[in-house]
Scaffold this motif. Sequence first.
Motif, PDB file in Angstrom:
ATOM      1  N   VAL A   1       0.821  -1.078  -0.307  1.00  3.14           N
ATOM      2  CA  VAL A   1      -0.114   0.227   0.260  1.00  3.14           C
ATOM      3  C   VAL A   1       1.050   1.422  -0.035  1.00  3.14           C
ATOM      4  CG1 VAL A   1      -1.864   0.961   1.302  1.00  3.14           C
ATOM      5  CG2 VAL A   1      -1.333  -1.238   1.476  1.00  3.14           C
TER       6      VAL A   1
ATOM      7  N   SER B   1     -11.394  -3.904  -4.602  1.00  8.15           N
ATOM      8  CA  SER B   1     -10.866  -3.824  -2.729  1.00  8.15           C
ATOM      9  C   SER B   1      -9.262  -4.083  -3.092  1.00  8.15           C
ATOM     10  CB  SER B   1     -12.184  -4.557  -2.099  1.00  8.15           C
ATOM     11  OG  SER B   1     -11.702  -5.502  -1.788  1.00  8.15           O
ATOM     12  N   LEU B   2      -9.201  -3.487  -1.859  1.00  8.67           N
ATOM     13  CA  LEU B   2      -7.848  -4.395  -1.011  1.00  8.67           C
ATOM     14  C   LEU B   2      -7.629  -4.564  -0.329  1.00  8.67           C
ATOM     15  CD1 LEU B   2      -4.389  -1.279  -2.269  1.00  8.67           C
ATOM     16  CD2 LEU B   2      -5.978  -3.360  -3.597  1.00  8.67           C
TER      17      LEU B   2
ATOM     18  N   VAL C   1      -5.926  -5.407   3.172  1.00  7.91           N
ATOM     19  CA  VAL C   1      -4.618  -5.631   3.979  1.00  7.91           C
ATOM     20  C   VAL C   1      -4.341  -6.179   4.913  1.00  7.91           C
ATOM     21  CG1 VAL C   1      -3.211  -4.269   3.988  1.00  7.91           C
ATOM     22  CG2 VAL C   1      -4.698  -3.210   2.325  1.00  7.91           C
TER      23      VAL C   1
ATOM     24  N   ILE D   1      -3.482   5.782   5.256  1.00 12.93           N
ATOM     25  CA  ILE D   1      -4.411   5.056   4.310  1.00 12.93           C
ATOM     26  C   ILE D   1      -5.239   6.416   3.948  1.00 12.93           C
ATOM     27  CG2 ILE D   1      -6.826   4.785   5.254  1.00 12.93           C
ATOM     28  CD1 ILE D   1      -5.811   3.008   7.831  1.00 12.93           C
TER      29      ILE D   1
ATOM     30  N   PHE E   1      -3.860   7.179   0.352  1.00 15.01           N
ATOM     31  CA  PHE E   1      -4.405   6.039  -0.772  1.00 15.01           C
ATOM     32  C   PHE E   1      -5.702   6.507  -1.192  1.00 15.01           C
ATOM     33  CE2 PHE E   1      -7.022   2.369  -1.955  1.00 15.01           C
ATOM     34  CZ  PHE E   1      -6.161   1.893  -3.032  1.00 15.01           C
ATOM     35  N   LYS E   2      -6.458   6.940   0.238  1.00 15.21           N
ATOM     36  CA  LYS E   2      -8.035   7.335  -0.243  1.00 15.21           C
ATOM     37  C   LYS E   2      -7.592   8.306  -1.495  1.00 15.21           C
ATOM     38  CE  LYS E   2     -10.441   5.114   2.761  1.00 15.21           C
ATOM     39  NZ  LYS E   2     -11.166   4.805   3.669  1.00 15.21           N
TER      40      LYS E   2
ATOM     41  N   GLU F   1     -12.130  -0.176  -2.836  1.00 15.35           N
ATOM     42  CA  GLU F   1     -11.462   0.359  -1.138  1.00 15.35           C
ATOM     43  C   GLU F   1     -11.004  -0.311  -0.885  1.00 15.35           C
ATOM     44  OE1 GLU F   1     -16.024  -1.877  -0.512  1.00 15.35           O
ATOM     45  OE2 GLU F   1     -15.479  -2.497   0.820  1.00 15.35           O
ATOM     46  N   LEU F   2     -10.157   0.223   0.374  1.00 17.15           N
ATOM     47  CA  LEU F   2      -9.124  -0.213   1.942  1.00 17.15           C
ATOM     48  C   LEU F   2      -9.504  -1.131   2.784  1.00 17.15           C
ATOM     49  CD1 LEU F   2      -6.008   0.128   1.446  1.00 17.15           C
ATOM     50  CD2 LEU F   2      -5.922   2.426   2.613  1.00 17.15           C
TER      51      LEU F   2
ATOM     52  N   GLN G   1      -8.594  -3.059   5.706  1.00 13.07           N
ATOM     53  CA  GLN G   1      -7.628  -3.568   6.699  1.00 13.07           C
ATOM     54  C   GLN G   1      -8.281  -5.027   7.779  1.00 13.07           C
ATOM     55  OE1 GLN G   1      -4.701  -2.318   9.571  1.00 13.07           O
ATOM     56  NE2 GLN G   1      -5.720  -0.878   9.386  1.00 13.07           N
TER      57      GLN G   1
ATOM     58  N   SER H   1     -15.531   1.132   6.573  1.00  6.38           N
ATOM     59  CA  SER H   1     -14.460   1.393   5.981  1.00  6.38           C
ATOM     60  C   SER H   1     -14.302   2.973   6.334  1.00  6.38           C
ATOM     61  CB  SER H   1     -13.962   0.671   4.618  1.00  6.38           C
ATOM     62  OG  SER H   1     -14.551   2.109   3.207  1.00  6.38           O
TER      63      SER H   1
END
Length: 535
Positions: free
Chosen positions: A284, A303-304, A306, A316, A319-320, A327-328, A330, A350
């Motif tokens: 990421v 989506s990722l 992580v 984060i 990234f966004k 979509e990230l 976790q 999220s």
Amino acid sequence: GYNPATKTFHSLRPPIHLPQEDAPISVVDYVLSIRSLSRWPNSTTALIDSATGRRIPYSDLIRRQKSLSYYLQDVLKLSRHDVALVICPNCVQVPILYLSLLSIGVVVSPGNPVSTGSEIARLVELSGPTIAFATSSTAHKLPKLRLGTILVDSPEFESMMTHTFDLDLNPGLGPTQPSQSDVAAILYSSGTTGRIKGVMLTHRNLIGVVALCRSSAVAAGERASPPVLLYTVPLFHVFGFIYSLKSVALMETVVMMPRFGLDGMLKAVGEFGVTDVAMAPPVVVAMVKSGSAERYDLSSLKSLVVGAAPLGKDVIAAFKAKFPAVELAQGYGLTELTGPVSRVLGPKESKKWGSVGRLYGLLEARIVDPETQEALPPGKQGELWVKGPTTFKGYVGDPEGTIDNMVINGWLRTGDLCYFDDQGFLYVVDRLKELIKYNGYQVAPAELEQLLQSHPGVADAAVIPYPDEEAGQLPFACVLRRPGCILDERSVMEFVAKQVAPYKKIRRVAFVNSIPKSPAGKILRKDLRKMVLAP
Ligand code: AYL
């Protein structure tokens, strides 16, 4: 939700039903039974080799898995409880191999392919394999085992997977019905202390985890076409290992990348229409920092997922801002709990930046004060304890009796300092255990300390994590020199680098005048951290 009477956090996700505990089924039986519920056709691609573009459809995967398991039984004479060491980089043969071995009750023991010969010898010593599966790039590091080493990238392996057997002539061949409490896999982890250990996971543990993963797929809603997953996570680590099972159960298409590189990954997304990528936080960070991400077609990416190490809030945020459509999510987990414990699910969750999500169904948790052992309510920090059907069976051999310390009345002590908010979202604050995570990989300090102590110029040494933006943490050696010895940082680093896999290298050194220890001789890592990391 939190129950104040029992001081226990319960999952807020829908309940999950597992098969009866005494039903004689293997995780492969379970995976195939879930697969049969899928609405995707058998022509769906199961595996894609990103290097060659070769595709294996599900119909073919199932045929190959069966043929290979017959071959393993009939020709190689493998049977229930044999242990098979697997030392392979990610490739399309490995998931088929895992399923074949598990279906006939052979214990799968995957190790890191970048390990040195002596590191692999240690794995062999721990788990006692009778056979090994390797590639032409890793086979030379393996010791001689009773049934030898099979190369999975050889023409012979291809014919083992396509061989036909006359089952009328061989009525004994076919899946074995294990007890769910049988050991299915031995993965390697250093747990909360000391050296590397073999983590025994049962068929029941794996069934539990496949059921958990399926429940989140159901909750996320069905896609219009089969999801296409790219694993940047290695198949020998719990994350990749269980993903390789859950993807078959859910009939996902998996893109295998033998060697990870950021540009290769971004290119593969466009080339194969990848919808989801499983990764550790450093990837990421690399995506955020990369100047080339814009050049690739990432429009298929949804989506990722992580996990495996902490992901910074600022990463984060960046990234966004850079990839608003992706979509990230976790996830948090550990090998001793067969992987997943919690995850962020869906766009609403999220929004909880920095949280590792909510507990999966089937699991309960407590936050326990490390000093008083008292269970704490939401908002309070303490050690996370988890209970559920995915708790591992124990360490192989367990000469140190570690499990007695780690699992108390069915509660597994994670060694992570965490808290829940009042909506059931979990946050990981710090790591109480000794484990260092470099790029999501486990590095056991005790192993490096033993090596350092074997150097004639070293009187004493301790290894602790040093924070690093890209790798998460770096193995950092604090060395007490022998009087009169001239030893510099470089020679310390080189001494270790020669003897370990690259991810375990010492990447920073400090020379100290003493190493703080308890009266019992235990390194006081917290004090040492303060001593050498204080600004
Ligand atoms: P192991 N944030 C912070 N720390 C984490 C996280 C996270 N999201 N995930 C794992 N860790 C740390 O055995 C934590 O200290 O398994 C934990 O005790 O290599 C340790 O890593 C465990 O390391 C899945 C499936 C996550 C697997 C995983 C990761 C398993 C890492 C999600 O769905």
